[in-house]
Scaffold this motif. Structure first.
Motif, PDB file in Angstrom:
ATOM      1  N   GLY A 214      -2.776 -31.684  30.714  1.00  0.00           N
ATOM      2  CA  GLY A 214      -1.542 -31.194  30.656  1.00  0.00           C
ATOM      3  C   GLY A 214      -1.669 -29.631  31.068  1.00  0.00           C
ATOM      4  N   PRO A 215      -1.089 -28.375  29.799  1.00  0.00           N
ATOM      5  CA  PRO A 215      -0.966 -27.201  29.233  1.00  0.00           C
ATOM      6  C   PRO A 215      -2.484 -27.088  28.761  1.00  0.00           C
ATOM      7  N   ARG A 216      -2.579 -28.056  28.417  1.00  0.00           N
ATOM      8  CA  ARG A 216      -4.535 -27.690  28.216  1.00  0.00           C
ATOM      9  C   ARG A 216      -5.610 -27.607  29.080  1.00  0.00           C
ATOM     10  N   LEU A 217      -6.924 -26.682  28.933  1.00  0.00           N
ATOM     11  CA  LEU A 217      -7.706 -26.949  29.267  1.00  0.00           C
ATOM     12  C   LEU A 217      -9.188 -26.663  28.414  1.00  0.00           C
ATOM     13  N   ALA A 224     -22.505 -25.038  25.066  1.00  0.00           N
ATOM     14  CA  ALA A 224     -21.087 -24.004  25.756  1.00  0.00           C
ATOM     15  C   ALA A 224     -20.228 -24.582  25.561  1.00  0.00           C
ATOM     16  N   VAL A 225     -18.525 -23.996  25.025  1.00  0.00           N
ATOM     17  CA  VAL A 225     -17.657 -24.931  25.466  1.00  0.00           C
ATOM     18  C   VAL A 225     -16.699 -23.892  25.060  1.00  0.00           C
ATOM     19  N   VAL A 226     -15.571 -24.127  25.377  1.00  0.00           N
ATOM     20  CA  VAL A 226     -14.653 -23.439  25.357  1.00  0.00           C
ATOM     21  C   VAL A 226     -13.010 -23.597  26.381  1.00  0.00           C
ATOM     22  N   ARG A 227     -12.077 -23.613  25.087  1.00  0.00           N
ATOM     23  CA  ARG A 227     -10.751 -23.855  24.897  1.00  0.00           C
ATOM     24  C   ARG A 227      -9.049 -23.206  25.583  1.00  0.00           C
ATOM     25  N   GLY A 228      -8.596 -23.734  26.065  1.00  0.00           N
ATOM     26  CA  GLY A 228      -7.903 -23.092  26.462  1.00  0.00           C
ATOM     27  C   GLY A 228      -5.801 -23.188  26.530  1.00  0.00           C
ATOM     28  N   GLY A 229      -5.216 -22.660  26.545  1.00  0.00           N
ATOM     29  CA  GLY A 229      -3.495 -23.104  26.582  1.00  0.00           C
ATOM     30  C   GLY A 229      -2.508 -22.708  27.857  1.00  0.00           C
ATOM     31  N   ALA A 263      -7.266 -21.029  34.539  1.00  0.00           N
ATOM     32  CA  ALA A 263      -5.968 -20.914  34.342  1.00  0.00           C
ATOM     33  C   ALA A 263      -5.007 -19.938  35.587  1.00  0.00           C
ATOM     34  N   ALA A 264      -5.677 -18.982  36.219  1.00  0.00           N
ATOM     35  CA  ALA A 264      -5.370 -17.637  36.854  1.00  0.00           C
ATOM     36  C   ALA A 264      -4.292 -18.816  38.130  1.00  0.00           C
ATOM     37  N   GLU A 265      -5.568 -20.002  38.436  1.00  0.00           N
ATOM     38  CA  GLU A 265      -4.263 -20.935  39.722  1.00  0.00           C
ATOM     39  C   GLU A 265      -3.591 -21.320  39.501  1.00  0.00           C
TER      40      GLU A 265
END
Length: 304
Positions: A214-217, A224-229, A263-265
């Motif tokens: 959904g809106p979460r990446l 390494a790991v990173v999360r985004g929304g 996210a930019a895409e």
């Protein structure tokens, strides 16, 4: 005016050296009379585009180009650039973009405050998802709002905690009521342009596989790991972790760049994140991306 043709008195801070800068100018309106019977005056704010031959040209924020005789300038000075639109949002609005990062959180409004709790936590209880966002107007007297917060968390067998803006009247009211700051409970809200962050990290290799829910990446690579929304055209960055033995090698920057690219895409224009104020390496990383601090928050716990 001085013999050199420059403004005198307060206006002496203006001149050819302010070309290209944002300035405020008070000037006389020739031939017009002010309310007191003297010359009429008005203020003008804009970018000084030129200053020569006794004429200053100021372009206002709506694009109008105004020519002013330097002899008519009464006072003026350079002023800081106007903050970008994203930096002019309120603390409450900025913090509202955090909700998308976590699914499955019980949320209940208390005026402009928001009660938050995870029904079934996985691992440790996160402060942001198990505290009341106490910023804005709770819609009732402070003591009544505090009682509601305590009751809501007591019903869920959780400690009553609040997230407040550092230096705010609400924070002081909680402190005066005996609430105590949590250890490591102060974090800064950083924000900036996604496009600028991508330009600033153009030399970094993009690493990691992107998974989307959904809106979460989530971006993962070995070590390494990173999360985004994504919330509208905002993307929040959270949970950046690099294995200790792999730090200081650019891996964190690489996975963050991959996240921002994805996210930019999807239309993200503004990036934001929370970073603990004691975490200097993280602050250096985000400063290198062009992000700046918008505000600070602190977590407090009820004495009872």
């Amino acid at each position: 005016m001085t013999k050199s043709g420059q403004p005198s008195g307060q206006a002496a801070s203006l001149g050819p050296h302010v070309v290209g800068q944002r300035v405020v100018v008070r000037r006389v309106l020739p031939g017009e009379t002010g309310p007191s019977g003297g010359p009429a005056m008005t203020d003008l704010l804009g970018i000084c585009e030129s200053w020569s031959d006794g004429i200053a040209v100021i372009r206002t924020e709506d694009g109008t180009r105004v020519e002013i005789a330097t002899a008519d300038i009464v006072s003026g000075k350079p002023v800081p650039p106007r903050p970008p639109v994203r930096a002019r949002i309120s603390t409450r609005e900025a913090e509202s973009h955090a909700a998308v990062l976590w699914a499955g959180v019980d949320r209940e409004p208390l005026g402009e405050w928001e009660l938050r709790s995870v029904p079934v936590p996985h691992g440790r209880l996160l402060k942001r998802t198990n505290s009341c966002l106490a910023i804005g107007d709770p819609g009732s007297a402070f003591t009544e709002a505090v009682d509601s917060v305590r009751t809501w968390y007591a019903d869920r067998e959780r400690p009553a905690q609040v997230q407040v803006e550092v230096g705010s009247e609400i924070e002081q009211a909680f402190l005066d009521s005996g609430w105590q700051p949590l250890p490591d409970g102060e974090a800064a809200f950083w924000m900036g342009s996604v496009s600028r962050a991508l330009r600033s990290s153009s030399d970094a290799a993009a690493l990691g596989e992107v998974s989307v829910d959904g809106p979460r990446l989530v971006v993962r690579t070995a070590g390494a790991v990173v999360r985004g929304g994504i919330d509208g055209d905002w993307v929040g960055v959270h949970g950046l972790h690099v294995d200790p033995e792999l730090r200081r090698q650019g891996l964190g920057l690489a996975v963050v760049r991959t996240l921002l690219d994805a996210a930019a895409e999807r239309g993200a224009l503004t990036v934001w994140l929370h970073v603990e104020t004691a975490n200097e390496p993280a602050q250096q990383l985000y400063e290198s991306l062009g992000l700046t601090e918008h505000h600070r928050c602190r977590y407090l716990r009820s004495p009872s």
